[in-house]
Design an enzyme around this catalytic site. Structure first.
Site, mmCIF file in Angstrom:
data_model
loop_
_atom_site.group_PDB
_atom_site.id
_atom_site.type_symbol
_atom_site.label_atom_id
_atom_site.label_comp_id
_atom_site.label_asym_id
_atom_site.label_seq_id
_atom_site.Cartn_x
_atom_site.Cartn_y
_atom_site.Cartn_z
ATOM 1 N N HIS A 193 0.809 -1.097 0.106
ATOM 2 C CA HIS A 193 -0.027 0.022 0.014
ATOM 3 C C HIS A 193 0.920 1.436 -0.103
ATOM 4 O O HIS A 193 0.552 2.352 -0.339
ATOM 5 C CB HIS A 193 -0.919 -0.028 1.072
ATOM 6 C CG HIS A 193 -2.180 -0.839 0.977
ATOM 7 N ND1 HIS A 193 -2.426 -2.309 1.326
ATOM 8 C CD2 HIS A 193 -3.030 -0.657 0.077
ATOM 9 C CE1 HIS A 193 -3.594 -2.627 0.895
ATOM 10 N NE2 HIS A 193 -3.811 -1.963 0.119
ATOM 11 N N ARG A 300 -10.303 4.511 -1.919
ATOM 12 C CA ARG A 300 -9.868 3.611 -0.987
ATOM 13 C C ARG A 300 -10.078 4.583 0.370
ATOM 14 O O ARG A 300 -9.315 5.422 0.682
ATOM 15 C CB ARG A 300 -8.408 3.338 -0.980
ATOM 16 C CG ARG A 300 -8.103 2.229 -1.837
ATOM 17 C CD ARG A 300 -6.603 1.746 -2.018
ATOM 18 N NE ARG A 300 -6.093 0.813 -2.515
ATOM 19 C CZ ARG A 300 -5.618 0.775 -3.612
ATOM 20 N NH1 ARG A 300 -5.329 2.014 -4.392
ATOM 21 N NH2 ARG A 300 -5.114 -0.397 -4.316
ATOM 22 N N ARG A 336 -15.414 2.435 -1.623
ATOM 23 C CA ARG A 336 -15.002 1.341 -1.199
ATOM 24 C C ARG A 336 -15.101 1.441 0.284
ATOM 25 O O ARG A 336 -14.516 2.204 0.969
ATOM 26 C CB ARG A 336 -13.678 0.507 -1.396
ATOM 27 C CG ARG A 336 -13.539 -0.808 -0.848
ATOM 28 C CD ARG A 336 -12.205 -1.496 -1.192
ATOM 29 N NE ARG A 336 -11.062 -0.763 -0.657
ATOM 30 C CZ ARG A 336 -10.015 -1.017 -0.979
ATOM 31 N NH1 ARG A 336 -9.590 -2.132 -1.843
ATOM 32 N NH2 ARG A 336 -8.715 -0.773 -0.372
ATOM 33 N N GLU A 435 -11.176 -10.493 -4.594
ATOM 34 C CA GLU A 435 -9.776 -10.742 -4.141
ATOM 35 C C GLU A 435 -9.325 -11.589 -3.305
ATOM 36 O O GLU A 435 -8.225 -11.999 -2.860
ATOM 37 C CB GLU A 435 -9.548 -9.173 -3.453
ATOM 38 C CG GLU A 435 -10.301 -8.787 -2.395
ATOM 39 C CD GLU A 435 -9.857 -7.457 -2.090
ATOM 40 O OE1 GLU A 435 -8.623 -7.002 -2.310
ATOM 41 O OE2 GLU A 435 -10.588 -6.803 -1.182
ATOM 42 N N ASP A 459 -4.573 -8.169 -4.063
ATOM 43 C CA ASP A 459 -4.865 -9.246 -2.917
ATOM 44 C C ASP A 459 -4.983 -10.525 -3.405
ATOM 45 O O ASP A 459 -4.690 -11.530 -2.983
ATOM 46 C CB ASP A 459 -5.858 -8.978 -2.087
ATOM 47 C CG ASP A 459 -5.310 -7.977 -1.058
ATOM 48 O OD1 ASP A 459 -4.279 -8.118 -0.433
ATOM 49 O OD2 ASP A 459 -6.049 -6.801 -0.773
ATOM 50 N N CYS A 506 -9.760 -3.296 -10.319
ATOM 51 C CA CYS A 506 -9.054 -1.945 -9.992
ATOM 52 C C CYS A 506 -7.578 -2.396 -9.225
ATOM 53 O O CYS A 506 -7.032 -1.597 -8.462
ATOM 54 C CB CYS A 506 -9.937 -1.425 -8.778
ATOM 55 S SG CYS A 506 -10.205 -2.411 -7.297
HETATM 56 C C1 PEP Z 1 -6.433 -5.399 -4.692
HETATM 57 O O1 PEP Z 1 -6.358 -5.969 -3.387
HETATM 58 O O2 PEP Z 1 -6.112 -5.429 -5.599
HETATM 59 C C2 PEP Z 1 -6.934 -3.813 -4.342
HETATM 60 C C3 PEP Z 1 -7.481 -2.886 -5.143
HETATM 61 O O3 PEP Z 1 -7.265 -3.318 -3.099
HETATM 62 P P1 PEP Z 1 -6.126 -2.778 -1.881
HETATM 63 O O4 PEP Z 1 -4.859 -2.733 -3.129
HETATM 64 O O5 PEP Z 1 -6.355 -1.691 -1.296
HETATM 65 O O6 PEP Z 1 -5.916 -4.111 -1.074
HETATM 66 MG MG MG Z 2 -7.428 -5.458 -1.520
#
Ligand code: PEP
Ligand code: MG
Length: 600
Positions: A193, A300, A336, A435, A459, A506
């Site tokens: 992240h 997010r 989200r 995911e 994920d 995404c």
């Molecule tokens: C993902 O897991 O691909 C996603 C878009 O969510 P995050 O990266 O915030 O976990």
């Molecule tokens: Mg994710």
């Protein structure tokens, strides 16, 4: 020595040249905070808990000590005793109560007091015990600080490159506000992240530096190339000049790319895909718009919770959502719900220490447990839904039961709003992130319950290939083209379409331009990505022919390994988008001309 070279993973493009500001991981920032009398007991409890965890840690090490080292276990045993030493333990509890201050500060005061006593002692053995005390205290301070999300940027008074062992997403947000040139971390991968956030904020970054960051000294001039992952320490004048040119060319290239960003993402034979942006912070809205996004495909929201130590009120959330929705209007915004846990922590939501946070109380699991937290957020989203086009997206859904629980709760929130006469969009669309591998396996069942899917490859790949997305030692195994991953994406898209719902992607894979033909060929309806890469993805899509992409997908679904799929894809790109492999223009720097489609 000049021009010493380090190599990491380019996590956020751009070039920075400036002095290094090395954040010492050995030094824990002591956050000092006054607390109210009513919070004393809770603060004492937090301290007792941290000491308990430290005790367990030392206890576990003691148990595992090999027979031949047993004679040295005395030091550890003394550490255990020191944790509960009257001068450390009792005095801290007392100081929290007497001075109404937080545990970190009280513990720091207790240690300073012991320091002053020891300073007068001549006996070297006793004075060495001070080091032991400092060691155990530091452990407790680290444990206490883990919920504080603070980074010590004191002493930094000019723009610089921050160098750290690791940075949390919260640290990265702070940097954005501090006008930092770039950052370099020893840990992390492209899909952690922190890396995602750096890209969103436009801060060049290199993560997962091979052999670590020990060689980088405070104030040393360093060059960071966030595109290639190169770091150059103590550069000579020629190197600085070369990279300054690269920097300028990169800026020109970006401006030119933005210039064409409003063109549609339509293949040569007229197949159209929606291209939207992922966003984390309100500060990104201008960039989302200027890069040609047709809405926000992933907001997010957890980053709104980073701003303060307190939970944001429903009103604060409502105002933030409303601002995004109104400024993006007439385009839609997919909000989200809170996704904390895993590698994202916020001070206002206290989470227990978990051995496997990625598999722990995260995202929708946490929201279904902490219903008050969820309730406020759902109310805020529903209220904001009258200001434009809004969809709600739920993260980390693993099966139908969670969807049914979420939907039941949402109905209660809607009832409450109806009774109070508060307007909201009655037909608001609901979607889930795909995911978790189990969600893929039951995607046909889930598709009957929601209005859209959004595939989160960050994920999905982590869980499907069993590789921790923040662990640099396994980041080389992150393989979007693994047949297991490709088939999961295909299964999800097919299940969505069979049920007549839309499917988006995404995760970071959506923004890596080389994968666009595969995703198009699978029939994905929407790609949502970091705004910076939108113009490039649109350009690639405009060069593709939909039917050729469908044929490519047919072939790769039969392939038996990631490298075979990669070969088929390379071949496709060379035939259909040769421009992306050839020098774009003499004015572009050499790293643009090498033309790897991975360069976004
Ligand atoms: C993902 O897991 O691909 C996603 C878009 O969510 P995050 O990266 O915030 O976990
Ligand atoms: Mg994710």
């Amino acid at each position: 020595m000049m021009n010493l070279h380090l190599k990491g993973t380019g996590a956020s493009p751009g070039i920075a040249i400036g002095p290094a500001f090395v954040l010492e991981s050995g030094k824990v920032k002591i956050v000092k905070r006054r607390i109210s009398r009513s919070d004393v007991a809770q603060e004492q409890e937090r301290f007792v808990h941290a000491v308990g965890v430290a005790e367990n840690e030392i206890g576990a090490i003691l148990e595992d000590i090999p027979e031949e080292l047993k004679e040295h276990s005395g030091v550890l045993k003394s550490h255990l005793l020191m944790l509960k030493d009257r001068m450390v333990f009792d005095r801290t509890l007392q100081t929290i109560e007497n001075d109404c201050i937080n545990a970190e500060w009280a513990l720091d005061k207790a240690v300073k007091h012991i320091h002053s006593l020891f300073a007068q002692v001549k006996d070297s053995y006793i004075r060495e015990r001070m080091e032991d005390i400092e060691y155990v205290v530091k452990r407790v301070q680290v444990l206490l600080a883990s919920s504080e999300e603070e980074m010590n940027l004191e002493g930094m008074d000019e723009p610089c490159v921050v160098v750290a062992q690791e940075l949390s997403p919260a640290d990265t947000v702070q940097m954005f506000k501090q006008n930092i040139l770039a950052f370099v971390t020893a840990a992390g991968s492209r899909t952690s992240h922190t890396a995602i956030l750096a890209r969103a904020l436009g801060i060049p970054a290199v993560v997962g530096v091979e052999h670590g960051i020990r060689g980088i000294s405070q104030d040393d001039t360093i060059i960071v190339d966030g595109l290639t992952g190169d770091i150059i320490m103590s550069p000579d004048d020629d190197t600085i000049e070369k990279y300054t040119e690269k920097q300028q060319s990169y800026i020109r290239y970006r401006l030119e790319v933005i210039h064409n960003s409003a063109l549609p993402a339509e293949t040569r034979d007229g197949y159209r895909v929606k291209i939207k942006a992922n966003m984390e912070l309100l500060e990104e809205i201008p960039s989302v718009i200027s890069h040609g996004a047709e809405g926000v495909g992933l907001f997010r929201t957890e980053f709104l919770y980073l701003a303060s130590r307190e939970l944001p009120s429903e009103e604060t959330l409502y105002n933030a959502y409303r601002e995004v929705i109104e400024r993006l209007s007439p385009y839609p915004v997919t909000i989200r719900t809170l996704d904390v846990g895993g590698d994202k922590f916020v001070s206002s939501v206290s989470l227990d220490d978990e051995i496997n946070p990625a598999l722990g109380l995260r995202a929708i699991r946490l929201c279904l447990k902490e219903k008050g937290l969820f309730w406020d957020q759902l109310r805020a989203i529903l209220r904001a839904s009258v200001h434009g086009q809004v969809r709600i997206l739920f993260p980390l859904v693993s099966g139908r039961t969670e969807i049914m629980q979420v939907k039941a709760l949402l109905e209660q929130v809607k009832d409450e709003l109806r009774e109070a006469g508060v307007p909201f969009d009655e037909s608001i669309k609901l979607g889930i992130m795909i995911e978790v591998p189990s969600a893929v396996m039951v995607a046909d069942i889930l598709a009957r319950e929601v209005d859209f899917f959004s595939i989160g490859t960050n994920d999905l790949i982590q869980y499907a290939l069993a590789i921790d997305r923040v662990n640099e030692s396994v980041s080389h195994m992150y393989e979007p083209l693994h047949p297991g991953v490709i088939r999961m994406i295909h299964t999800s898209v097919t299940a969505a379409h069979n049920a007549g719902i839309e499917v988006a992607m995404c995760g970071e894979m959506a923004g890596e331009s080389m994968y666009a033909p595969i995703l198009l060929g699978m029939g994905i309806d929407e790609l949502s990505m970091n705004a910076l890469v939108i113009p490039k993805i649109k350009r690639i899509i405009r060069r593709c022919v939909y039917d050729d992409c469908v044929e490519l997908v047919r072939r790769i679904l039969d392939a038996s390994s990631g490298s075979e799929i990669k070969y088929l894809l390379d071949d496709f790109l060379r035939h259909h988008c040769p421009e992306e492999f050839e020098p774009l223009d003499e004015r572009y720097p050499e790293f643009m001309k090498t033309g790897s489609p991975l360069l976004n």
